[in-house]
Design a protein around this motif. Structure first.
Motif, PDB file in Angstrom:
ATOM      1  N   GLU A 188      46.994  31.978  22.896  1.00 20.45           N
ATOM      2  CA  GLU A 188      45.972  31.877  23.939  1.00 20.45           C
ATOM      3  C   GLU A 188      45.018  33.063  23.922  1.00 20.45           C
ATOM      4  N   PHE A 189      45.567  34.264  23.847  1.00 17.86           N
ATOM      5  CA  PHE A 189      44.723  35.457  23.890  1.00 17.86           C
ATOM      6  C   PHE A 189      43.811  35.539  22.667  1.00 17.86           C
ATOM      7  N   LEU A 190      44.350  35.245  21.493  1.00 16.73           N
ATOM      8  CA  LEU A 190      43.518  35.290  20.287  1.00 16.73           C
ATOM      9  C   LEU A 190      42.436  34.213  20.311  1.00 16.73           C
TER      10      LEU A 190
ATOM     11  N   TRP B 177      30.699  35.207  28.668  1.00 20.43           N
ATOM     12  CA  TRP B 177      31.204  35.965  29.806  1.00 20.43           C
ATOM     13  C   TRP B 177      31.659  37.370  29.431  1.00 20.43           C
ATOM     14  N   GLY B 178      31.496  37.755  28.191  1.00 15.70           N
ATOM     15  CA  GLY B 178      31.827  39.108  27.755  1.00 15.70           C
ATOM     16  C   GLY B 178      33.289  39.462  27.922  1.00 15.70           C
ATOM     17  N   ILE B 179      33.539  40.702  28.308  1.00 16.34           N
ATOM     18  CA  ILE B 179      34.902  41.220  28.411  1.00 16.34           C
ATOM     19  C   ILE B 179      35.726  40.454  29.438  1.00 16.34           C
ATOM     20  N   ALA B 180      35.081  39.869  30.447  1.00 18.76           N
ATOM     21  CA  ALA B 180      35.808  39.072  31.441  1.00 18.76           C
ATOM     22  C   ALA B 180      36.541  37.910  30.775  1.00 18.76           C
ATOM     23  N   ASN B 181      35.987  37.409  29.681  1.00 22.23           N
ATOM     24  CA  ASN B 181      36.626  36.331  28.939  1.00 22.23           C
ATOM     25  C   ASN B 181      37.950  36.794  28.329  1.00 22.23           C
ATOM     26  N   LEU B 182      37.986  38.024  27.832  1.00 22.00           N
ATOM     27  CA  LEU B 182      39.225  38.555  27.262  1.00 22.00           C
ATOM     28  C   LEU B 182      40.283  38.761  28.341  1.00 22.00           C
ATOM     29  N   ILE B 183      39.851  39.200  29.515  1.00 19.95           N
ATOM     30  CA  ILE B 183      40.793  39.366  30.629  1.00 19.95           C
ATOM     31  C   ILE B 183      41.341  38.003  31.039  1.00 19.95           C
ATOM     32  N   SER B 184      40.477  37.010  31.105  1.00 19.89           N
ATOM     33  CA  SER B 184      40.935  35.653  31.428  1.00 19.89           C
ATOM     34  C   SER B 184      41.900  35.146  30.365  1.00 19.89           C
ATOM     35  N   GLY B 185      41.603  35.397  29.098  1.00 18.57           N
ATOM     36  CA  GLY B 185      42.494  34.993  28.010  1.00 18.57           C
ATOM     37  C   GLY B 185      43.847  35.667  28.111  1.00 18.57           C
TER      38      GLY B 185
ATOM     39  N   TRP C  64      40.754  25.257  28.261  1.00 18.53           N
ATOM     40  CA  TRP C  64      40.762  26.652  27.815  1.00 18.53           C
ATOM     41  C   TRP C  64      42.170  27.221  27.679  1.00 18.53           C
ATOM     42  N   CYS C  65      43.182  26.435  27.989  1.00 15.56           N
ATOM     43  CA  CYS C  65      44.565  26.939  27.932  1.00 15.56           C
ATOM     44  C   CYS C  65      45.443  26.153  26.965  1.00 15.56           C
ATOM     45  N   MET C  66      44.850  25.440  26.034  1.00 13.49           N
ATOM     46  CA  MET C  66      45.617  24.599  25.115  1.00 13.49           C
ATOM     47  C   MET C  66      46.170  25.350  23.906  1.00 13.49           C
ATOM     48  N   GLY C  67      45.508  26.420  23.490  1.00 15.69           N
ATOM     49  CA  GLY C  67      45.927  27.128  22.280  1.00 15.69           C
ATOM     50  C   GLY C  67      47.315  27.741  22.391  1.00 15.69           C
TER      51      GLY C  67
ATOM     52  N   THR D  38      48.806  27.603  35.722  1.00 15.80           N
ATOM     53  CA  THR D  38      48.029  27.274  36.915  1.00 15.80           C
ATOM     54  C   THR D  38      48.189  28.364  37.970  1.00 15.80           C
ATOM     55  N   ILE D  39      49.423  28.751  38.229  1.00 13.00           N
ATOM     56  CA  ILE D  39      49.690  29.744  39.270  1.00 13.00           C
ATOM     57  C   ILE D  39      49.086  31.100  38.916  1.00 13.00           C
ATOM     58  N   VAL D  40      49.329  31.573  37.704  1.00 14.14           N
ATOM     59  CA  VAL D  40      48.829  32.897  37.291  1.00 14.14           C
ATOM     60  C   VAL D  40      47.307  32.938  37.288  1.00 14.14           C
ATOM     61  N   THR D  41      46.687  31.926  36.695  1.00 12.66           N
ATOM     62  CA  THR D  41      45.220  31.942  36.622  1.00 12.66           C
ATOM     63  C   THR D  41      44.580  31.706  37.987  1.00 12.66           C
ATOM     64  N   TYR D  42      45.230  30.915  38.817  1.00 12.12           N
ATOM     65  CA  TYR D  42      44.677  30.683  40.153  1.00 12.12           C
ATOM     66  C   TYR D  42      44.717  31.966  40.980  1.00 12.12           C
ATOM     67  N   LEU D  43      45.825  32.685  40.908  1.00 11.18           N
ATOM     68  CA  LEU D  43      45.915  33.954  41.639  1.00 11.18           C
ATOM     69  C   LEU D  43      44.856  34.932  41.149  1.00 11.18           C
ATOM     70  N   TYR D  44      44.628  34.959  39.846  1.00  9.18           N
ATOM     71  CA  TYR D  44      43.589  35.820  39.275  1.00  9.18           C
ATOM     72  C   TYR D  44      42.206  35.419  39.796  1.00  9.18           C
ATOM     73  N   ASP D  45      41.890  34.119  39.712  1.00 13.54           N
ATOM     74  CA  ASP D  45      40.586  33.636  40.173  1.00 13.54           C
ATOM     75  C   ASP D  45      40.441  33.693  41.686  1.00 13.54           C
ATOM     76  N   PHE D  46      41.552  33.643  42.392  1.00 12.00           N
ATOM     77  CA  PHE D  46      41.519  33.704  43.846  1.00 12.00           C
ATOM     78  C   PHE D  46      40.752  34.942  44.302  1.00 12.00           C
ATOM     79  N   PHE D  47      40.972  36.051  43.621  1.00 13.00           N
ATOM     80  CA  PHE D  47      40.285  37.289  43.981  1.00 13.00           C
ATOM     81  C   PHE D  47      39.024  37.520  43.139  1.00 13.00           C
ATOM     82  N   LYS D  48      39.116  37.250  41.837  1.00 11.54           N
ATOM     83  CA  LYS D  48      37.978  37.494  40.949  1.00 11.54           C
ATOM     84  C   LYS D  48      36.772  36.631  41.316  1.00 11.54           C
ATOM     85  N   ASN D  49      37.009  35.356  41.586  1.00 16.01           N
ATOM     86  CA  ASN D  49      35.908  34.428  41.866  1.00 16.01           C
ATOM     87  C   ASN D  49      35.710  34.157  43.354  1.00 16.01           C
ATOM     88  N   GLY D  50      36.411  34.882  44.195  1.00 16.83           N
ATOM     89  CA  GLY D  50      36.192  34.764  45.631  1.00 16.83           C
ATOM     90  C   GLY D  50      36.798  33.540  46.284  1.00 16.83           C
TER      91      GLY D  50
END
Length: 185
Positions: free
Chosen positions: A75-77, A89-97, A54-57, A129-141
């Motif tokens: 990536e965002f587009l 996943w709706g709007i959460a997908n845009l936040i992840s992007g 999901w992070c190749m673009g 890895t670091i940015v998305t992990y920190l995001y998921d650390f709280f978002k996904n518990g």
């Protein structure tokens, strides 16, 4: 450093469309892995196994455009395309992007947008890895996981990023060069 022009936006948009569909296809893989890992207590690990796809673009767009903002936009587009075609996943997908794009861009910022090589892809994969992990650390518990699982999930995510967003993106670049579609010199 030059700014992104209309022809760059068109190329980034084409990359986003292609990867948006790749991301949709990989959603099925994510769902299958979640189904298989959940009985073992590792359902959330499916996210870390597939996140590199999901992070190749972003890194590909940055390598082709070689301008500030290209990794973020690519990536965002791509996440926008994925969301609007199949909004699992709706709007959460845009936040992840957004977070993935930010992570991708940071890798290129660290080189001052001067280096476009495997090391830069390694940096981009690592910062993503670091940015998305920190995001998921709280978002996904993930903050509720044991120390072992916190480390395991991070390492699996980093490996996924290195395989897909570093190795496979470099492979795509090499194939485009070999086919004389692009000239990276």
């Amino acid at each position: 450093m030059s700014k992104i022009h209309l022809n760059d936006i068109v190329l980034i948009t084409l990359i986003a469309i292609i990867f948006g569909f790749i991301y949709i296809a990989s959603d099925t893989l994510y769902n299958i892995l979640t189904l298989l890992l959940t009985p073992l207590g590792y359902g959330p690990l499916a996210n870390d196994l597939t996140i590199g796809i999901w992070c190749m673009g972003g890194p590909l767009a940055s390598f082709l455009i070689k301008k500030p903002g290209a990794a973020f936009l690519g990536e965002f587009l791509s996440s926008c395309v994925e969301t609007f075609i199949m909004a699992e996943w709706g709007i959460a997908n845009l936040i992840s992007g957004f977070m993935q794009g930010l992570g991708n861009e940071l890798g290129f910022i660290l080189t001052g947008y001067r280096l476009y090589n495997t090391f830069t892809l390694f940096l981009s994969a690592t910062t993503t890895t670091i940015v998305t992990y920190l995001y998921d650390f709280f978002k996904n518990g993930y903050n509720y996981f044991s120390t072992f699982n916190i480390c395991l999930y991070f390492l699996v995510r980093w490996c996924s990023m290195l395989i897909f967003s570093c190795f496979f993106v470099k492979l795509i670049i090499n194939l485009l060069e070999k086919a004389h579609v692009i000239n990276q010199n």
